[in-house]
Design an enzyme around this catalytic site. Structure first.
Site, PDB file in Angstrom:
ATOM      1  N   SER A  19       0.832  -1.218   0.000  1.00 43.92           N
ATOM      2  CA  SER A  19       0.000   0.000   0.000  1.00 43.92           C
ATOM      3  C   SER A  19       0.859   1.256   0.000  1.00 43.92           C
ATOM      4  CB  SER A  19      -0.880   0.047   1.254  1.00 43.92           C
ATOM      5  OG  SER A  19      -1.814  -0.992   1.254  1.00 43.92           O
ATOM      6  N   ILE A  20       0.389   2.268  -0.730  1.00 38.51           N
ATOM      7  CA  ILE A  20       1.079   3.561  -0.707  1.00 38.51           C
ATOM      8  C   ILE A  20       1.106   4.095   0.732  1.00 38.51           C
ATOM      9  CG2 ILE A  20       0.901   5.964  -1.460  1.00 38.51           C
ATOM     10  CD1 ILE A  20      -0.066   4.914  -4.198  1.00 38.51           C
ATOM     11  N   ASP A  64     -14.766   1.955   8.711  1.00 40.09           N
ATOM     12  CA  ASP A  64     -15.263   1.968   7.330  1.00 40.09           C
ATOM     13  C   ASP A  64     -15.694   3.407   7.055  1.00 40.09           C
ATOM     14  OD1 ASP A  64     -16.813   1.964   5.047  1.00 40.09           O
ATOM     15  OD2 ASP A  64     -17.835   0.085   5.512  1.00 40.09           O
ATOM     16  N   VAL A  65     -14.955   4.093   6.193  1.00 38.33           N
ATOM     17  CA  VAL A  65     -15.189   5.535   6.025  1.00 38.33           C
ATOM     18  C   VAL A  65     -16.501   5.860   5.301  1.00 38.33           C
ATOM     19  CG1 VAL A  65     -12.740   6.165   6.160  1.00 38.33           C
ATOM     20  CG2 VAL A  65     -13.782   5.702   3.908  1.00 38.33           C
ATOM     21  N   TYR A 155      -9.919   3.980 -16.357  1.00 35.56           N
ATOM     22  CA  TYR A 155      -9.890   4.598 -15.019  1.00 35.56           C
ATOM     23  C   TYR A 155     -11.263   5.209 -14.704  1.00 35.56           C
ATOM     24  CZ  TYR A 155      -7.537   6.729 -10.977  1.00 35.56           C
ATOM     25  OH  TYR A 155      -7.148   7.080  -9.714  1.00 35.56           O
ATOM     26  N   LYS A 162     -11.309  11.565  -8.717  1.00 36.05           N
ATOM     27  CA  LYS A 162     -10.045  12.232  -8.356  1.00 36.05           C
ATOM     28  C   LYS A 162     -10.102  13.725  -8.679  1.00 36.05           C
ATOM     29  CE  LYS A 162      -7.672   8.712  -6.720  1.00 36.05           C
ATOM     30  NZ  LYS A 162      -7.617   8.519  -5.253  1.00 36.05           N
ATOM     31  N   LYS A 192       1.888  -0.840  -8.358  1.00 40.27           N
ATOM     32  CA  LYS A 192       1.121  -2.096  -8.309  1.00 40.27           C
ATOM     33  C   LYS A 192       0.650  -2.367  -6.878  1.00 40.27           C
ATOM     34  CE  LYS A 192       2.723  -5.467 -11.166  1.00 40.27           C
ATOM     35  NZ  LYS A 192       3.606  -6.611 -11.416  1.00 40.27           N
ATOM     36  N   ALA A 195      -5.537  -1.953  -4.831  1.00 35.57           N
ATOM     37  CA  ALA A 195      -6.539  -1.100  -5.485  1.00 35.57           C
ATOM     38  C   ALA A 195      -6.260  -1.014  -6.987  1.00 35.57           C
ATOM     39  CB  ALA A 195      -6.522   0.300  -4.860  1.00 35.57           C
TER      40      ALA A 195
HETATM   41  P1  NAD Z   1      -4.429  -0.066  -1.537  1.00 33.19           P
HETATM   42  O1  NAD Z   1      -5.428  -1.065  -2.000  1.00 33.19           O
HETATM   43  O2  NAD Z   1      -3.234  -0.572  -0.868  1.00 33.19           O
HETATM   44  O3  NAD Z   1      -5.118   1.043  -0.623  1.00 33.19           O
HETATM   45  C1  NAD Z   1      -6.454   1.458  -0.776  1.00 33.19           C
HETATM   46  C2  NAD Z   1      -7.009   1.520   0.634  1.00 33.19           C
HETATM   47  O4  NAD Z   1      -8.348   2.038   0.633  1.00 33.19           O
HETATM   48  C3  NAD Z   1      -7.056   0.121   1.282  1.00 33.19           C
HETATM   49  O5  NAD Z   1      -6.321   0.132   2.493  1.00 33.19           O
HETATM   50  C4  NAD Z   1      -8.521  -0.074   1.552  1.00 33.19           C
HETATM   51  O6  NAD Z   1      -8.769  -0.834   2.720  1.00 33.19           O
HETATM   52  C5  NAD Z   1      -8.984   1.385   1.718  1.00 33.19           C
HETATM   53  N1  NAD Z   1     -10.441   1.486   1.653  1.00 33.19           N
HETATM   54  C6  NAD Z   1     -11.260   1.150   0.610  1.00 33.19           C
HETATM   55  N2  NAD Z   1     -12.552   1.317   0.989  1.00 33.19           N
HETATM   56  C7  NAD Z   1     -12.540   1.765   2.282  1.00 33.19           C
HETATM   57  C8  NAD Z   1     -13.536   2.098   3.239  1.00 33.19           C
HETATM   58  N3  NAD Z   1     -14.853   2.017   2.943  1.00 33.19           N
HETATM   59  N4  NAD Z   1     -13.159   2.517   4.473  1.00 33.19           N
HETATM   60  C9  NAD Z   1     -11.842   2.619   4.798  1.00 33.19           C
HETATM   61  N5  NAD Z   1     -10.842   2.323   3.930  1.00 33.19           N
HETATM   62  C10 NAD Z   1     -11.195   1.883   2.707  1.00 33.19           C
HETATM   63  O7  NAD Z   1      -4.046   0.755  -2.854  1.00 33.19           O
HETATM   64  P2  NAD Z   1      -3.183   2.109  -3.049  1.00 33.19           P
HETATM   65  O8  NAD Z   1      -2.834   2.116  -4.477  1.00 33.19           O
HETATM   66  O9  NAD Z   1      -2.149   2.200  -2.005  1.00 33.19           O
HETATM   67  O10 NAD Z   1      -4.304   3.237  -2.847  1.00 33.19           O
HETATM   68  C11 NAD Z   1      -4.163   4.318  -1.951  1.00 33.19           C
HETATM   69  C12 NAD Z   1      -4.572   5.625  -2.611  1.00 33.19           C
HETATM   70  O11 NAD Z   1      -3.604   5.950  -3.602  1.00 33.19           O
HETATM   71  C13 NAD Z   1      -5.922   5.591  -3.322  1.00 33.19           C
HETATM   72  O12 NAD Z   1      -6.573   6.813  -3.124  1.00 33.19           O
HETATM   73  C14 NAD Z   1      -5.509   5.448  -4.779  1.00 33.19           C
HETATM   74  O13 NAD Z   1      -6.504   5.910  -5.657  1.00 33.19           O
HETATM   75  C15 NAD Z   1      -4.287   6.333  -4.779  1.00 33.19           C
HETATM   76  N6  NAD Z   1      -3.387   6.176  -5.927  1.00 33.19           N
HETATM   77  C16 NAD Z   1      -2.945   4.949  -6.283  1.00 33.19           C
HETATM   78  C17 NAD Z   1      -2.115   4.824  -7.395  1.00 33.19           C
HETATM   79  C18 NAD Z   1      -1.634   3.467  -7.820  1.00 33.19           C
HETATM   80  O14 NAD Z   1      -1.236   3.329  -8.977  1.00 33.19           O
HETATM   81  N7  NAD Z   1      -1.640   2.466  -6.975  1.00 33.19           N
HETATM   82  C19 NAD Z   1      -1.705   5.961  -8.112  1.00 33.19           C
HETATM   83  C20 NAD Z   1      -2.160   7.209  -7.700  1.00 33.19           C
HETATM   84  C21 NAD Z   1      -3.012   7.307  -6.601  1.00 33.19           C
END
Ligand code: NAD
Length: 255
Positions: A19-20, A64-65, A155, A162, A192, A195
């Protein structure tokens, strides 16, 4: 360097070690922050608890947000167990998998609401709920992607979400500037993660970014973490309402 010594960060969005949010947690930890975590629900607890423990977190709470009552209960615990916080990281996004392929015009009303609720409104809701506990000089951060500005096939509704999230950053920055709280977003290149795997053709996206980005590669999660460190720390006290690209320069290219 200990840029976050004496600061407490509450991090939303760790699902696993890819996760990021976890990359951000590691950068914060290396700079002395006290870290606390909230995760999406019981299914993730087994993964998140050991990670949180490895950086010394004691506050590891489910929220759960999409549920107001979860958010209220979480911040009651924040008040009781942590007192105040300095940084809130919102690294949360969600759209149903079937909305992330094919034409955008097929987005369903329910799918649109879900994506906007979890990926956008939740940042506003968390910002508001955190206010009684945020120290002046604090920082709120969220994660976005370039699909907000330019069409990224598949997307779809997440691009629309976004765009709304980036507008949210500016409105919150205006509201909270009076309290000396800053609000910014990082627009990360593709990484990767769990999500990202839901987006059709994500492998092609990674390949094309690496080919076209000036740096000739994809971004590392640690680089997103270090940019978050800058935005959370006193190195960026003059920066608010911004969307900062951490994408190896991909967004500057026209052709
Ligand atoms: P990730 O799947 O690791 O993280 C997404 C998180 O959102 C998860 O921890 C999940 O549990 C949480 N989530 C989803 N629904 C939820 C809810 N109802 N309540 C609480 N938490 C909830 O994936 P990621 O890529 O680390 O995503 C983190 C952020 O980074 C997201 O906003 C994503 O859009 C953004 N992002 C990702 C990328 C990418 O390529 N991976 C690029 C740019 C931005």
């Amino acid at each position: 360097m200990t840029l976050l010594q004496g600061k407490t960060a509450l991090i939303f969005g760790v699902a696993n070690d890819h996760s990021i949010a976890w990359g951000i947690a590691k950068s914060f930890h290396a700079h002395g922050a006290r870290l606390e975590f909230s995760y999406a629900g019981e299914v993730l607890e087994k993964r998140v608890r050991p990670l949180a423990g490895s950086v010394g977190a004691t506050f590891v709470e489910s929220c759960d947000v999409s549920r107001d009552e979860d958010i209220a209960a979480l911040f009651e615990k924040v008040g009781r167990d942590l007192g105040t916080i300095d940084v809130l990281v919102h690294s949360i996004g969600f759209a149903n998998r079937d909305e992330l392929s094919g034409p955008y015009y097929n987005t369903s009303r329910a799918g649109f609401h879900t994506a906007m609720d979890i990926s956008v409104y939740s940042f506003t809701a968390l910002a508001r709920a955190s206010l009684p506990y945020m120290n002046p000089g604090g920082a709120l951060l969220t994660l976005t992607y370039y699909g907000s500005e330019k069409v990224t096939p598949n997307y779809n509704v997440m691009g629309v979400a976004k765009a709304a999230l980036e507008a949210t950053v500016r409105y919150l920055a205006y509201d909270l500037g009076k309290r000396r709280i800053r609000v910014n977003a990082i627009s990360a290149g593709p990484v990767k993660t769990l999500a990202a795997r839901g987006i059709a053709g994500f492998g092609d996206m990674l390949k094309s970014h690496a080919e076209r980005a000036p740096l000739g590669r994809n971004v590392e999660v640690s680089e997103v973490g270090d940019a978050a460190l800058f935005l959370a720390s006193d190195l960026s006290t003059g920066v608010t309402g911004e969307v900062i690209f951490v994408d190896c320069g991909y967004n500057i290219m026209g052709f």
